[in-house]
Design an enzyme around this catalytic site. Structure first.
Site, PDB file in Angstrom:
ATOM      1  CE  LYS A 150      52.761  18.906 -26.072  1.00 11.09           C
ATOM      2  NZ  LYS A 150      51.297  19.112 -25.886  1.00 11.09           N
TER       3      LYS A 150
ATOM      4  CE1 TYR B 182      51.417  21.198 -21.151  1.00 10.17           C
ATOM      5  CE2 TYR B 182      52.448  19.137 -20.489  1.00 10.17           C
ATOM      6  CZ  TYR B 182      52.122  20.054 -21.468  1.00 10.17           C
ATOM      7  OH  TYR B 182      52.477  19.831 -22.775  1.00 10.17           O
TER       8      TYR B 182
ATOM      9  CG  PHE C  27      42.861  17.199 -19.856  1.00  8.62           C
ATOM     10  CD1 PHE C  27      44.115  17.788 -19.912  1.00  8.62           C
ATOM     11  CD2 PHE C  27      41.748  18.004 -20.082  1.00  8.62           C
ATOM     12  CE1 PHE C  27      44.270  19.142 -20.170  1.00  8.62           C
ATOM     13  CE2 PHE C  27      41.888  19.365 -20.340  1.00  8.62           C
ATOM     14  CZ  PHE C  27      43.151  19.930 -20.388  1.00  8.62           C
TER      15      PHE C  27
ATOM     16  NE  ARG D  82      50.743  29.014 -28.801  1.00  8.27           N
ATOM     17  CZ  ARG D  82      50.145  28.244 -27.884  1.00  8.27           C
ATOM     18  NH1 ARG D  82      50.865  27.422 -27.116  1.00  8.27           N
ATOM     19  NH2 ARG D  82      48.851  28.262 -27.733  1.00  8.27           N
TER      20      ARG D  82
ATOM     21  CB  THR E 122      45.234  23.372 -28.260  1.00  8.49           C
ATOM     22  OG1 THR E 122      45.764  24.611 -27.803  1.00  8.49           O
ATOM     23  CG2 THR E 122      45.473  22.290 -27.211  1.00  8.49           C
TER      24      THR E 122
ATOM     25  NE  ARG F  55      49.976  21.484 -30.724  1.00  7.91           N
ATOM     26  CZ  ARG F  55      49.863  22.406 -29.777  1.00  7.91           C
ATOM     27  NH1 ARG F  55      49.134  23.492 -29.981  1.00  7.91           N
ATOM     28  NH2 ARG F  55      50.468  22.229 -28.617  1.00  7.91           N
TER      29      ARG F  55
ATOM     30  CG  ASN G  87      48.948  18.825 -28.647  1.00  8.01           C
ATOM     31  OD1 ASN G  87      49.969  18.493 -28.055  1.00  8.01           O
ATOM     32  ND2 ASN G  87      48.195  19.835 -28.284  1.00  8.01           N
TER      33      ASN G  87
ATOM     34  CG  HIS H 239      54.964  23.208 -24.924  1.00  6.17           C
ATOM     35  ND1 HIS H 239      53.827  23.664 -24.312  1.00  6.17           N
ATOM     36  CD2 HIS H 239      55.960  24.092 -24.609  1.00  6.17           C
ATOM     37  CE1 HIS H 239      54.119  24.780 -23.629  1.00  6.17           C
ATOM     38  NE2 HIS H 239      55.405  25.054 -23.796  1.00  6.17           N
TER      39      HIS H 239
ATOM     40  CD  GLU I 193      56.583  27.152 -21.404  1.00 11.21           C
ATOM     41  OE1 GLU I 193      55.364  27.048 -21.194  1.00 11.21           O
ATOM     42  OE2 GLU I 193      57.043  27.348 -22.557  1.00 11.21           O
TER      43      GLU I 193
END
Ligand code: DAT
Ligand code: MG
Length: 135
Positions: free
Chosen positions: A10, A50, A58, A86, A92, A103, A113, A116, A127
């Site tokens: 990100k 998203y 948010f 993951r 998260t 993270r 964070n 993704h 995606e």
């Protein structure tokens, strides 16, 4: 089972110069980079990506943030690529992510964070199509 997962560093991760460090974690794990692109994403792409969060308070900030700079979008391939990526990424909320996860090591804020990763094989395919088109 060999799979493809979508992973995206990100804007905070890119701004902080973490691309090399993060890519090397995937490589050391045994997940191979098969496509990668440094790019800015449109608000429309962000809203689609998203979409499952569109009713959250948010959501607006999330779209502002993810479109605030370059992202490093990747397709990683390897055994159980979705669950293995993951587990490299961690939970998260960076405050709950153990040291040793991306993270946990590099994040401070749930909204920013660092990275993704697809949460299922179905979403990985969606995606990958959204960010790279047909591959
Ligand atoms: P993940 O990115 O671990 O798959 P998610 O799909 O539930 O988590 O949420 C997507 C992103 O939305 C997440 O990486 C950061 C943001 N987000 C989630 N929960 C949040 C919250 N409570 N406050 C601010 N941002 C949040
Ligand atoms: Mg998610």
């Amino acid at each position: 089972m060999k799979e493809k997962a979508f992973v995206m560093i990100k804007p905070d991760g890119v701004r902080r110069g973490l691309i090399g460090e993060i890519v090397s974690r995937f490589e050391h794990k045994g997940l191979k980079l098969v496509r990668a692109e440094l790019k800015e994403i449109s608000r429309e792409t962000a809203q689609t990506h998203y979409g499952h969060l569109k009713d959250k308070p948010f959501f607006g900030e999330l779209v502002d943030y993810i479109t605030s700079g370059m992202v490093f979008a990747m397709i990683v391939e390897g055994q159980s690529a979705v669950t293995n990526s993951r587990s490299l990424i961690g939970p998260t909320n960076p405050a709950e992510a153990p040291p040793g996860t991306i993270r946990g090591d590099y994040g401070l804020d749930v909204a920013e964070n660092v990275i993704h990763g697809s949460d299922s094989l179905d979403n990985a395919a969606k995606e990958i199509r959204l960010f790279f088109g047909r591959v």
